[in-house]
Design an enzyme around this catalytic site. Structure first.
Site, PDB file in Angstrom:
ATOM      1  N   GLY A  85       3.309   3.601  13.949  1.00  0.00           N
ATOM      2  CA  GLY A  85       4.684   3.172  13.843  1.00  0.00           C
ATOM      3  C   GLY A  85       5.530   4.194  13.103  1.00  0.00           C
ATOM      4  N   MET A 126       5.184   7.321   9.482  1.00  0.00           N
ATOM      5  CA  MET A 126       4.343   7.979   8.489  1.00  0.00           C
ATOM      6  C   MET A 126       5.188   8.397   7.303  1.00  0.00           C
ATOM      7  SD  MET A 126       1.412   8.950   7.588  1.00  0.00           S
ATOM      8  CE  MET A 126       1.170   9.660   5.966  1.00  0.00           C
ATOM      9  N   HIS A 182       9.155  -0.110   4.642  1.00  0.00           N
ATOM     10  CA  HIS A 182       7.738   0.130   4.348  1.00  0.00           C
ATOM     11  C   HIS A 182       7.499   1.601   4.010  1.00  0.00           C
ATOM     12  CE1 HIS A 182       3.353  -0.643   4.882  1.00  0.00           C
ATOM     13  NE2 HIS A 182       3.360   0.639   5.231  1.00  0.00           N
ATOM     14  N   GLU A 183       7.972   2.489   4.870  1.00  0.00           N
ATOM     15  CA  GLU A 183       7.689   3.911   4.644  1.00  0.00           C
ATOM     16  C   GLU A 183       8.422   4.432   3.415  1.00  0.00           C
ATOM     17  OE1 GLU A 183       5.244   4.872   6.268  1.00  0.00           O
ATOM     18  OE2 GLU A 183       5.290   3.313   7.789  1.00  0.00           O
TER      19      GLU A 183
END
Length: 889
Positions: free
Chosen positions: A284, A286, A320-321
């Site tokens: 998804g 990185m 999230h990242e």
């Protein structure tokens, strides 16, 4: 949830008990064998001469002996399909290096040296999309987990932290934008048409966080001022023409910056933050330090091409990242066994962020639905493993729902037991103690223990024991006392390296509950109980009549609840529970228990009708409840998925489950037709916007059509065509097309052709076109899927397109579990064809076949036969071989 008791292991299917043994498995890497590296690399300088077909890499490693290492003179530099062109130590060419398999070994005397190695790569030939690879004329990298060794010889392990200096040069016309980690310190041009850029990342990081991107890109530029007053330049880089679809991603990024400062006290630490959208990507996104590389599906959005779910996913993944900047980058993992240290914690953080940005109740339900759909089956299958594994064969296979989603639930339980303020004190302590280091799960637990004042000695079992705990609930009312008896069983599971975990110890299970007065529909307040023994009883005084128990409110623990209770109690909770998740759970339980009995042929016709009428009553109360917002109403109307229903059986019959679920849906569509038509009319009048009310309306439009398609297909077809034609956004258009794709009639083909023609050239939307057909309820779905595999727009080289077609098919029970076994053959053939191209993506499809022990014997034999066909391939990748070996073992 009220479900039938589920034994953890199915008996051997008699028809396949004598099947051939599994193939020889790859070697096992064990956590107990961890040793610190013999040599450290405090600094590394990388020089790239870039080209699509040939990239020359020169790496200069400043190395020093690790005082905590084993004293070995030998430095192991990992490689993968690399050959050294030159090796120099302290400026002098050396020839006494040697290869040990793919790794380069150097014997070094003394305490410190400079090691320089040259290699050459062919990015265009890298179909694995790991290391440095080409994507539509652009160069980019993916190094987690072990991709850096495909770029340069290096001790490719998370506990070797280095500061990076990167210089890259290349043709300016081909690569006008040159990006890497950290801050750009210098740029320049050469007379030969090339240009160069130099980047420096001042924060030590493991090589899995290295990133490089070079290509013809444009950016959406913005900035963010941190709480300490530093202005950070923000850029989202995309291909020309896509920049207009990046504003939601940029807004989500800025919200992530602010939220992490407020919720966890974490401030960004560089002057620049770049995101690059890449169309060819295994994952998804990185979290490379300062240069996040994203799959385009988690960056690009506008109302015409992205659904509301796409918007939510982009916000969640962006968050999230970014949150990894602290929970993963500033504090990283000592080794890959600690993967949940960064991923589980960061998933919890992105879940909390998304809840705060939207509806906490709806977000919690969505998160639990994902956990039950992906992680619960993992916990009860051949690939079961703890959130901190003890061993692995191929680390790429441990990017699992257990590591991510169950890992998040385990940390959430700590937060539940500590309370938000004390949990925050624990996370502050964790970051303070471990900043700039490679830490372990134990470091995290100890920090929460010390910061929050908790005793988590027994709680550590959640890190070492696999399997979903089963909590059995019985109740008794006597006089004015209500007694609750709880027992827990952590079922035996196969161990991930071929052994087993047959005996489990009781674990602390925090359970939120409330006791409702049946007459008033109210309760005295929510309580938190911690079940930490195999069996415990809890008594509550002052109840003249038996209360209605609401338990595991908010899904306070990732467990399966076995609680037999009257249908009227479930109907009561579905109508009155003030905990949104518990209300949803009551509705789900009402449907699940009916379908289990129906599939098991344990219902007389009279009882079947009575139970269906109870479900109708509960759903009608939801439809008519004016206090509910439409987003929540939409969640309460969703039927349990067939995959989740299959998990409730020791051995499942997919055809029977599908038939009973569709029959119930048709009954509900018929009984509630008037209510559903009125609902569709109401929500269709709500104009498009991104606010919660409009999003809830769009959610309900398609759900109403779904029920009507089962109970009144002609009316559903008419409404779906009208919705498709009138749609001014992708949510409405895709929802209508989904319904039409499952129905017969000329309108189906016309709508699909219109959709394809309307969005030709937009890869992400054409992915939807593939998925809608492969995931449909149409009786000829397998024929459609095979035809789509031959479509000019299909390619095996793009992971998004492969997943769009084949993963949609693999999670479509009607198609995948076709009695003929054709669905299994299609997925088995895919794995064998895809493995030489992209083993990491191929391996993701093996677990769908690996569930054979939980499927009725005839299908189980066909599923196992496909696994054996895959295992017979002569040159399987480690990724696929590990999954197949465990699934057969």
């Amino acid at each position: 949830m009220d479900i039938a008791s589920r034994p953890s292991e199915a008996p051997e299917n008699p028809k396949i008990a004598d099947a051939a043994p599994p193939p020889h498995a790859p070697s096992v890497i064990r956590r107990e064998d961890y040793q610190p590296p013999a040599w450290l690399v405090p600094e590394i300088a990388l020089d790239f001469a870039l080209g699509l077909d040939a990239t020359h890499v020169t790496s200069k490693l400043s190395v020093r002996r690790n005082p905590d290492g084993n004293g070995s003179r030998t430095m192991r530099l990992n490689g993968d399909q690399l050959a050294p062109l030159a090796v120099r130590v302290d400026g002098q060419a050396v020839n006494d290096w040697r290869l040990d398999g793919p790794d380069l070994l150097l014997d070094l005397a003394g305490e410190a040296h400079e090691v320089e190695i040259e290699t050459q790569l062919n990015p265009a030939a890298n179909s694995q999309l790991m290391g440095l690879y080409a994507s539509h004329g652009m160069l980019c990298t993916q190094c987690e987990a072990e991709g850096f060794r495909r770029i340069a010889f290096f001790p490719d392990r998370p506990d070797v932290l280095s500061t990076y200096r990167v210089r890259m040069s290349g043709d300016k016309a081909a690569f006008p934008i040159l990006l890497s980690n950290g801050n750009c310190e210098a740029t320049g041009e050469s007379a030969d048409g090339t240009h160069w850029a130099e980047w420096h990342d001042p924060w030590p990081k493991p090589c899995y966080l290295f990133a490089l991107v070079a290509g013809d890109l444009v950016a959406n530029h913005d900035s963010f001022t941190t709480r300490s007053g530093r202005e950070v330049e923000l850029n989202i880089w995309v291909r020309k023409g896509d920049e207009s679809r990046t504003q939601h991603a940029m807004d989500s990024l800025k919200r992530s910056f602010r939220w992490d400062e407020q919720a966890f006290g974490r401030e960004y630490d560089l002057d620049l933050f770049n995101i690059v959208a890449v169309s060819d990507f295994n994952m998804g996104a990185m979290e490379n330090k300062g240069l996040n590389v994203f799959n385009t599906r988690y960056v690009l959005a506008d109302p015409e091409t992205a659904t509301d779910s796409d918007y939510d996913a982009i916000e969640g993944v962006i968050g999230h990242e970014y949150f990894h900047n602290w929970s993963g980058n500033r504090v990283t993992c000592r080794d890959w066994f600690q993967l949940s240290l960064k991923e589980g914690f960061t998933v919890l953080r992105d879940q909390m962020f998304s809840a705060d940005m939207g509806s906490p109740a709806v977000k919690r339900i969505e998160d639990v639905r994902v956990l039950r759909a992906a992680q619960f089956p993992e916990d009860s299958g051949p690939l079961a493993h703890p959130i901190r594994p003890d061993s692995y064969q191929e680390i790429s296979n441990f990017y699992t729902a257990t590591i991510y989603n169950k890992g998040a639930e385990v940390i959430r339980m700590m937060r539940t037991m500590a309370g938000p303020e004390r949990f925050r004190a624990g996370t502050d302590l964790y970051f303070d103690r471990n900043d700039g280091t490679a830490a372990t799960c134990e470091d995290f637990v100890r920090a929460i223990e010390d910061g929050a004042g908790l005793d988590l000695k027994q709680f550590r079992l959640w890190y070492s024991q696999s399997g979903t705990p089963q909590v059995t609930v019985t109740t008794q009312h006597s006089g004015d006392t209500f007694t609750l008896k709880l027992t827990q069983l952590v079922p035996p599971t196969p161990n991930h390296d071929g052994g087993a975990q047959p005996e489990k110890q009781p674990m602390p299970i925090p359970l939120k509950l409330a006791l409702f007065d049946r007459e008033t529909g109210t309760h005295r307040g929510e309580e938190l109980l911690v079940l930490d023994q195999a069996e415990q009883s809890f008594s509550f005084a002052g109840y003249a009549s038996a209360p209605v128990l609401s338990i595991n409110r908010g899904f306070s623990a990732p467990v399966a609840i076995d609680f037999e209770r009257p249908v009227e109690d479930l109907v009561f909770l579905a109508a009155h529970d003030d905990d949104a998740f518990a209300r949803y759970e009551a509705m789900q339980s009402l449907v699940v228990r009916h379908l289990i009995a129906a599939v098991s042929s344990n219902l007389a016709e009279e009882a079947r009708t009575a139970e269906r009428e109870a479900i109708v009553q509960a759903l009608r109360s939801i439809l008519l409840d004016e206090a509910l917002d439409d987003l929540m109403r939409g969640e309460l109307l969703i039927l349990p998925a067939e995959g989740y229903l299959a998990e409730q059986f020791l051995v499942a019959d997919p055809s029977a489950i599908h038939a009973e679920r569709e029959a119930l849906k048709a009954w509900l569509g018929t009984k509630l037709r008037g209510d559903l038509e009125a609902l569709h009319d109401r929500v269709s009048a709500v104009p498009y916007s991104r606010d919660a009310a409009a999003r809830g309306a769009r959610k309900l439009k398609t759900q109403a059509l779904t029920y009507l398609a089962a109970g009144a297909p002609d009316e559903a077809r008419r409404r779906a065509i009208a919705q498709y034609c009138a749609a001014d956004n992708m949510t409405d258009r895709q929802g209508a097309l989904m319904v039409l794709a499952g129905l017969d009639g000329p309108e189906r083909g016309e709508a699909l052709a219109d959709f394809h023609g309307r969005y030709a050239g937009n890869a992400l939307v054409i992915d939807k076109w593939f998925s809608l057909q492969a995931g449909s309820l149409h009786p000829k779905v397998l024929e459609h899927a095979k035809a789509l595999a031959e479509h000019p727009d299909f390619t095996m080289n793009n992971p998004n397109r492969v997943r769009a077609l084949y993963m949609a098919l693999a999670v479509n029970p009607q198609a995948f579990h076709a009695p003929s076994g054709e669905g299994y053959r299609i997925i088995g053939d895919l794995i064998r064809r895809l493995d030489p191209i992209n083993p990491q993506t191929a391996a993701r499809f093996v677990p769908s076949l690996g569930r054979w022990r939980r499927i009725e014997p005839a299908r189980a034999a066909l599923m196992r036969a496909e696994l054996e066909r895959i295992a017979a391939e002569p040159s399987l990748s480690k990724d696929v071989l590990e999954q197949v070996t465990k699934s057969l073992g």
